[in-house]
Design a protein around this motif. Structure first.
Motif, mmCIF file in Angstrom:
data_model
loop_
_atom_site.group_PDB
_atom_site.id
_atom_site.type_symbol
_atom_site.label_atom_id
_atom_site.label_comp_id
_atom_site.label_asym_id
_atom_site.label_seq_id
_atom_site.Cartn_x
_atom_site.Cartn_y
_atom_site.Cartn_z
ATOM 1 N N ARG A 159 0.833 -1.201 0.000
ATOM 2 C CA ARG A 159 0.000 0.000 0.000
ATOM 3 C C ARG A 159 0.867 1.250 0.000
ATOM 4 N N PHE A 160 0.367 2.281 -0.667
ATOM 5 C CA PHE A 160 0.957 3.602 -0.546
ATOM 6 C C PHE A 160 0.348 4.281 0.680
ATOM 7 N N VAL A 161 1.187 4.939 1.459
ATOM 8 C CA VAL A 161 0.740 5.585 2.692
ATOM 9 C C VAL A 161 1.004 7.084 2.591
ATOM 10 N N SER A 379 -8.741 5.518 5.650
ATOM 11 C CA SER A 379 -8.284 6.796 6.178
ATOM 12 C C SER A 379 -8.682 6.897 7.642
ATOM 13 N N LYS A 380 -7.717 7.213 8.497
ATOM 14 C CA LYS A 380 -7.997 7.375 9.917
ATOM 15 C C LYS A 380 -8.638 8.731 10.167
ATOM 16 N N VAL A 381 -9.652 8.724 11.029
ATOM 17 C CA VAL A 381 -10.376 9.939 11.375
ATOM 18 C C VAL A 381 -10.295 10.132 12.881
ATOM 19 N N ALA A 382 -9.838 11.301 13.315
ATOM 20 C CA ALA A 382 -9.784 11.604 14.744
ATOM 21 C C ALA A 382 -11.165 12.029 15.221
ATOM 22 N N GLY A 383 -11.437 11.859 16.488
ATOM 23 C CA GLY A 383 -12.728 12.250 17.046
ATOM 24 C C GLY A 383 -12.552 13.124 18.266
ATOM 25 N N GLY A 384 -13.683 13.496 18.856
ATOM 26 C CA GLY A 384 -13.662 14.233 20.110
ATOM 27 C C GLY A 384 -13.037 15.605 20.036
ATOM 28 N N GLY A 385 -13.066 16.238 18.860
ATOM 29 C CA GLY A 385 -12.508 17.576 18.738
ATOM 30 C C GLY A 385 -10.994 17.622 18.709
ATOM 31 N N GLU A 393 -4.188 5.123 3.526
ATOM 32 C CA GLU A 393 -3.559 3.965 2.897
ATOM 33 C C GLU A 393 -4.318 3.648 1.613
ATOM 34 N N ILE A 394 -3.588 3.423 0.532
ATOM 35 C CA ILE A 394 -4.208 3.134 -0.768
ATOM 36 C C ILE A 394 -3.565 1.878 -1.341
#
Length: 438
Positions: A159-161, A379-385, A393-394
């Motif tokens: 994967r490409f990162v 794709s990682k997504v942050a939460g909680g502000g 990653e692809i």
């Protein structure tokens, strides 16, 4: 830069065979498996019953996948953390609370040894079949025997990162990463389109899309402006020469549903993911997002791949439809290999594991299935502000040019921005996301 080494542990071809029950004790009509690996979420899959006369007709559908960085999988092997497959009769329960009517028939354990990782340091490694065939389940001394057919294999999945160097609304750089090496490859430009900006629809291909109605089906007229809305967000991805190579543009405003403070599934906001073509932007995909009304603080989303506007008779194909915790964050994923999660069209479904389908739904889904197979992107997504710097990653096989990678990077930015766009309207967004005067 070369792709990073990743590994997929694939479990498939699950089927059950019962013998010795007699005519008065037929096999159960419903069976399923819980597929477990330490430190990973349990995956649940239906298991078909196979008659003795059909033992050579086991399907090749994929029921579960576990994804690792190559170094992470090596540690799994070193610690002898094997795979466990629990076989149940009855109906599946809720995968979250675990409540169901299933009866445990037995457990199959699959271990890993050094041969699984030998030669696996290269992306050219061909993979290893860990186990393939029939194995006994439960008490072997019982008069009524149960056997499970399974295929467990370990495959390379390079994967490409890519990593954003800041939050998408702050117009950051995007770096390609491989180990300790980081190389700048893209820049992002976040902006607002004002209500009079028609550039998005000025090209001929965009006009065709607008004429068909369904891809921009939720765009509201100027006479329907709600009191509160989040609209006009746009992020353009440029290569290092400054040329635009992808764009994510909010085409349907995010507005609260009537009587609520939230964007709901019945009236979602939407983005178009666009790629350059013939001196204009061509729509490649559509992302819808909303805030779930189940009580949990979750972002719901649906990602559709759009057929070429010049080709008639094809429907958009839903490649991903799930939720992400707005509080704790999560991962947006497109993975066309797990048979338990078929690709769907608005009018039907397509079984990505077996390649079966019916009528126009089959042909509509086939064009997307031929283009995208296996792991596509995450794709990682942050939460909680928290400060959110998406990590993307692809799959190596899905990147043939700069524009391919840029389109997925733009999609990752749109997913991340949707978390903010779906915040309750009683909350004030950070200044980078507010129009002047808001």
């Amino acid at each position: 830069m070369d792709p990073c080494p990743f590994v997929r542990l694939v479990v498939g071809s699950l089927s059950l065979k019962f013998s010795g029950g007699g005519a008065g004790n037929p096999p159960p009509s419903n069976c399923y498996c819980k597929i477990k690996l330490k430190n990973f979420t349990t995956q649940i899959a239906d298991v078909a019953y196979c008659a003795d006369s059909d033992v050579n007709q086991v399907n090749d559908q994929v029921q579960a996948c576990f994804n690792f960085k190559k170094s992470e999988f090596d540690k799994v092997v070193e610690k002898s953390n094997g795979l466990k497959i629990e076989v149940y009769s009855g109906r599946k329960g809720n995968p979250i609370c675990g409540v169901g009517s299933g009866k445990l028939l037995g457990v199959v354990s699959v271990g890993f040894d050094s041969k699984v990782v030998d030669g696996g340091s290269s992306n050219n490694w061909g993979g290893v079949v860990v186990q393939n065939g029939w194995v006994a389940v439960g008490d072997r001394s019982s008069k009524k025997s149960v056997q499970l057919h399974l295929n467990v294999r370990v495959e390379p999945d390079p994967r490409f990162v890519f990593e954003f160097d800041g939050e998408p609304e702050c117009s950051p750089q995007v770096f390609q990463v491989n180990g300790n090496v980081r190389q700048a490859v893209f820049t992002c430009k976040f902006s607002f389109r004002n209500s009079g900006d028609r550039n998005l629809r000025s090209g001929s291909s965009i006009s065709e899309v607008n004429a068909t109605g369904n891809w921009l089906r939720s765009v509201r007229s100027d006479n329907e402006k709600p009191v509160k809305e989040r609209k006009g967000w746009s992020i353009t991805i440029h290569d290092l020469s400054g040329s635009p190579v992808a764009m994510a543009s909010m085409v349907t405003p995010f507005v609260p549903s009537h009587g609520t403070d939230d964007v709901r599934r019945s009236n979602p906001g939407a983005w178009l993911i666009l790629r350059p073509g013939h001196n204009t932007w061509k729509p490649w995909a559509r992302l819808e997002a909303w805030r779930e009304s189940t009580g949990a603080d979750n972002l719901g989303y649906r990602f559709e791949l759009l057929p070429d506007a010049a080709v008639g008779g094809l429907d958009p194909i839903t490649l991903s439809n799930s939720t992400i915790s707005s509080k704790h964050g999560g991962k947006f994923t497109i993975d066309i290999s797990n048979g338990a999660s078929p690709m769907t069209t608005p009018n039907g479904s397509f079984d990505s594991g077996s390649g079966s389908g019916s009528g126009s739904d089959f042909w509509s889904a086939t064009w997307a299935h031929l283009m995208y197979q296996g792991f596509v992107m995450s794709s990682k997504v942050a939460g909680g502000g928290r400060c959110s710097k998406p990590e993307v990653e692809i799959g190596f096989q899905h990147v043939t040019c700069t524009e391919d990678a840029a389109a997925f990077v733009a999609l990752a930015a749109a997913v991340d921005l949707s978390v903010d766009a779906c915040q309750p309207f009683s909350r004030k967004l950070r200044k980078e996301l507010r129009h002047d005067g808001e």
